[in-house]
Design an enzyme around this catalytic site. Sequence first.
Site, PDB file in Angstrom:
ATOM      1  N   ARG A   1      41.067 -20.750 -55.403  1.00 48.74           N
ATOM      2  CA  ARG A   1      40.960 -19.519 -54.608  1.00 48.74           C
ATOM      3  C   ARG A   1      39.926 -19.750 -53.516  1.00 48.74           C
ATOM      4  NH1 ARG A   1      39.161 -16.055 -59.704  1.00 48.74           N
ATOM      5  NH2 ARG A   1      41.068 -16.119 -60.927  1.00 48.74           N
TER       6      ARG A   1
ATOM      7  N   HIS B   1      37.020 -21.456 -59.792  1.00 48.15           N
ATOM      8  CA  HIS B   1      38.275 -21.399 -59.019  1.00 48.15           C
ATOM      9  C   HIS B   1      38.025 -21.760 -57.555  1.00 48.15           C
ATOM     10  CE1 HIS B   1      41.088 -19.703 -61.983  1.00 48.15           C
ATOM     11  NE2 HIS B   1      40.081 -18.955 -62.423  1.00 48.15           N
TER      12      HIS B   1
ATOM     13  N   HIS C   1      39.859 -11.311 -69.853  1.00 46.62           N
ATOM     14  CA  HIS C   1      40.644 -12.498 -70.241  1.00 46.62           C
ATOM     15  C   HIS C   1      41.583 -12.216 -71.408  1.00 46.62           C
ATOM     16  CE1 HIS C   1      37.386 -14.210 -67.832  1.00 46.62           C
ATOM     17  NE2 HIS C   1      38.283 -15.114 -67.505  1.00 46.62           N
TER      18      HIS C   1
ATOM     19  N   HIS D   1      41.312 -18.775 -69.232  1.00 43.58           N
ATOM     20  CA  HIS D   1      40.695 -19.470 -68.110  1.00 43.58           C
ATOM     21  C   HIS D   1      40.095 -20.772 -68.636  1.00 43.58           C
ATOM     22  CE1 HIS D   1      37.800 -19.981 -64.653  1.00 43.58           C
ATOM     23  NE2 HIS D   1      37.141 -20.595 -65.626  1.00 43.58           N
TER      24      HIS D   1
HETATM   25 ZN   LIG Z   1      39.919 -17.921 -64.190  1.00 44.74          ZN
END
Ligand SMILES: [Zn+2]
Length: 259
Positions: free
Chosen positions: A173, A189, A227, A232
């Site tokens: 990201r 990320h 989560h 993750h």
């Molecule tokens: Zn994540």
Amino acid sequence: MRQNTVKRALVAFALALPGAAIATVAAAPAAHADGCYTWKRDLYQGRSGDDVRQLQIRVAGWAARGGIVRIDGDFGPETAAAVKRFQTAYGLRSDGIAGKQTFSKLYQLQDNDCTPAHFSYREMDGGCGKGGWSGGPLSATETKANAVNTMWKLEALRRGLGDKPLYVTSGFRDESCNKQVGGASNSQHLYGNAADVTSQTRSLCEIARASRDHGFSGIYGPGSAGHDDHVHVDSRRENNRDNLTNRTSWAAPDCGVSN
Ligand SMILES: [Zn+2]
């Protein structure tokens, strides 16, 4: 009657297989490079070089539980142990020496673009639909290289889960995407160092627990805020470009995963 016919056909097919298999093996070319990388010598403990580094990238997902394989070009005991686990996982002789058999398997697993067989740049680079590897704290080249390392660990995780498909719902990201999705300001990320994973055949807890054995120093799953619909995984311990301490951080309390 009909079933018997089918059964006979299956037997005939099975009998035909050995010959066919032999023919396939004979016709297969010797192990060689694809468009990504070719190893030119056997590698074992004590060796060093870029060929060791390339090997480490591909076996880092077979680190000991809670351990990591440093991608530093020095073939030490952690690399040897990871090569052994890789060999065991793929039914090869487990001697910790990367030779012809190990390299053949790696060529088989690797695509021309250096990604492993079951993961692609496209799915790791889907950050808010923009694409490209820029807009994070690292250069696009560094970010993309991290994404490759992440994918090789995912390939190992996938194998560890019995070769069932895993889906990456969020990989790299850029800064704006990370803000948009409410990611942590120092999220892995941003570095191409993390993936959010789901599966249709394995539970999130199975994924979270298995991730401990595949080189991931960051694991967040069920029971950890935000989560409950994915796991993750990241490689925070290897990331010296963030401002986190290089420590393992595992939290999936509903799955008994903690460090
Ligand atoms: Zn994540």
